[in-house]
Motif scaffolding. Sequence first.
Motif, PDB file in Angstrom:
ATOM      1  N   ASP A   1      -4.786  -4.278  -1.054  1.00 17.48           N
ATOM      2  CA  ASP A   1      -4.769  -3.981   0.658  1.00 17.48           C
ATOM      3  C   ASP A   1      -4.009  -4.686   1.278  1.00 17.48           C
ATOM      4  O   ASP A   1      -3.429  -5.566   1.270  1.00 17.48           O
ATOM      5  N   THR A   2      -2.604  -3.827   1.784  1.00 18.36           N
ATOM      6  CA  THR A   2      -1.574  -4.603   2.223  1.00 18.36           C
ATOM      7  C   THR A   2      -2.066  -5.098   4.001  1.00 18.36           C
ATOM      8  O   THR A   2      -1.785  -4.811   4.385  1.00 18.36           O
ATOM      9  N   GLY A   3      -3.184  -4.235   4.525  1.00 13.40           N
ATOM     10  CA  GLY A   3      -3.184  -3.793   5.703  1.00 13.40           C
ATOM     11  C   GLY A   3      -2.842  -2.960   6.333  1.00 13.40           C
ATOM     12  O   GLY A   3      -3.545  -2.882   7.161  1.00 13.40           O
TER      13      GLY A   3
ATOM     14  N   SER B   1      -1.261  -2.366  10.362  1.00 13.45           N
ATOM     15  CA  SER B   1      -1.622  -3.278  10.521  1.00 13.45           C
ATOM     16  C   SER B   1      -1.540  -4.225   9.145  1.00 13.45           C
ATOM     17  O   SER B   1      -2.660  -5.214   9.181  1.00 13.45           O
ATOM     18  N   ILE B   2      -0.204  -3.980   8.925  1.00 13.70           N
ATOM     19  CA  ILE B   2       0.006  -4.706   8.119  1.00 13.70           C
ATOM     20  C   ILE B   2      -0.157  -6.895   7.966  1.00 13.70           C
ATOM     21  O   ILE B   2       0.037  -7.511   8.608  1.00 13.70           O
ATOM     22  N   LYS B   3      -0.651  -7.332   6.820  1.00 10.29           N
ATOM     23  CA  LYS B   3      -1.459  -8.581   6.475  1.00 10.29           C
ATOM     24  C   LYS B   3       0.679  -9.399   6.163  1.00 10.29           C
ATOM     25  O   LYS B   3       1.358  -8.952   5.928  1.00 10.29           O
TER      26      LYS B   3
ATOM     27  N   MET C   1      -1.712 -11.668   1.689  1.00  6.51           N
ATOM     28  CA  MET C   1      -1.659 -10.433   1.156  1.00  6.51           C
ATOM     29  C   MET C   1      -1.255 -10.710  -0.290  1.00  6.51           C
ATOM     30  O   MET C   1      -1.781  -9.364  -1.592  1.00  6.51           O
TER      31      MET C   1
ATOM     32  N   ASN D   1      -4.826   0.733  -0.278  1.00  3.12           N
ATOM     33  CA  ASN D   1      -4.210   0.773   1.177  1.00  3.12           C
ATOM     34  C   ASN D   1      -3.145   0.405   1.751  1.00  3.12           C
ATOM     35  O   ASN D   1      -2.992  -0.708   1.625  1.00  3.12           O
TER      36      ASN D   1
ATOM     37  N   ASN E   1      -8.009  -0.871  13.781  1.00  2.00           N
ATOM     38  CA  ASN E   1      -7.727  -1.974  12.953  1.00  2.00           C
ATOM     39  C   ASN E   1      -7.535  -1.783  10.852  1.00  2.00           C
ATOM     40  O   ASN E   1      -8.048  -1.629  10.469  1.00  2.00           O
TER      41      ASN E   1
ATOM     42  N   ASP F   1      -6.140  -2.808   8.877  1.00  2.00           N
ATOM     43  CA  ASP F   1      -6.756  -4.258   8.273  1.00  2.00           C
ATOM     44  C   ASP F   1      -8.271  -4.311   7.982  1.00  2.00           C
ATOM     45  O   ASP F   1      -8.926  -4.381   7.152  1.00  2.00           O
TER      46      ASP F   1
ATOM     47  N   GLU G   1     -10.389  -2.656   6.509  1.00  2.18           N
ATOM     48  CA  GLU G   1     -10.164  -1.025   6.211  1.00  2.18           C
ATOM     49  C   GLU G   1     -11.186  -0.659   5.218  1.00  2.18           C
ATOM     50  O   GLU G   1     -12.168   0.646   4.517  1.00  2.18           O
TER      51      GLU G   1
END
Length: 488
Positions: A259-261, A264-266, A271, A309, A334, A336, A338
């Motif tokens: 999950d990168t987000g 809506s990147i982390k 991460m 993601n 958002n 993130d 997901e």
Amino acid sequence: MLAIRLTAEPDRLDVLVLPVRPAPGDATSAEPVPAGAMLPTGIADEAAALVGPARVTGRAGQVHAQVRPGGTPARLLLLGVGEADEAAWRAAGAGLVRATRDETHVTVALPADLAPESVRGLVEGLLLGSYRFRLGDDPDAPTLTGVDLAVAEPDAYAQAVATARTTAEMTRLARDLTNTPSSVKNPEWFAAQVTDAAADLPGLRVRVREPEQLAAEGFGGIVAVGGGSASGPRLVEMDWHPADARTHVVLVGKGITFDTGGISIKPVPAMKLMRKDMAGAAAVVAATLGAAALKLPVRITTLAPLAENMVSGSAFRPGDVIRHYGGLTSETTNSDAEGRLVLADALAYAVQELKPDLLIDLATLTGANAVALGTRIGALYSDNDRLAGDLLAAIDAAGESAWRMPLGTDYVEHLGSDVADLHSAPTQGPGSVLAALYLREFTGELRQQWLHIDMSAPSWCDRDDAELTRGATGWGVRGLLRWLATLS
């Protein structure tokens, strides 16, 4: 995995382990627990004389080693078993296996009147405490390969040992799946691991839906979340249906293999451990494999929605409206958030197509879980008091921990959207509660038979602690198997 043998006549006494417990009324001293098997002459008296000078307290998991040059045994270990209940024996097993990692074999002299549940705890502790994950050679691997459990009547404990072994094997499998780096682990790989594992268990069926099938059948949440990755999403469906089953349970587990987000990147620190974002799927899959191995007479259908993601030109966007299985739509601001999108598809499919008696989902869903309950406790949500109580009791008996949280109706209004049926990630209100309330909207007529566990925090452990080892914990496998066994 460590070999464990029950025996009434131990033939290897180079390292002998004697359990000790706190002395009545004195927490600073201990006393040996009378053994049920024949011991070398004088060894029990020697152990009794040793506990005082060695300052042994009998705390569960405490190990004191005494070297005996030229004697039999050559090494005598005093193993603290605390209150000597199942949990204490589990901690004792983990402490023992760590203290003897450089041995090759040890023999544990068990008490004559030990309950089978305590032996189960000991074996689980031994097997889970000895877990290690490493890709490639391990130059520091323990040399301990075998443990004999010396007891007067081995047959009385055979079932307890077999159940403990299966439980530990499946927990270790969930740990392996979760620990595996995402450079190896994508949805296709995960689905293949499940298919291969199920092939060894007669009566367990697996179906894997690939991206085209998911799109054609309307699994919009899974398709959207997996759309930004070169590794397409999957939906694994497992079915264990013994002829004598009277109850049908559906287990759903979040399976985000990284999950990168998304868009809506982390931030980088958040991460780094996102290979664990499929721990819910690992837990429900491993529990189902365990139920089939134990031949539990309960029907189980398990759904593992799998996606990666990622950030790309094909990733879904904040503000998109997603149509889920069955027709409900979600506005997602958002990307993130997901996990709830893939779970929504699976829950709706379970309600509309499978129609089970009970519906359970496990997910590494929110960081708010850890804010509320810390790092070792899962957040449990359900409108069904009996179901919640039964599962909490099973989780506790298994040595895991969860706490029931409220599904406050005051927060439902936050799920409203101007452009869709639901807002998937409201910015106001308690995050873990809102995520649970969102999922509940997809349970339809099974709302009263549904239970959700947010287990993001306890899915990972930063240090060795009792039967937990650093890394993935396999949280949920033991509790689910205990609970599933009660349904039979």
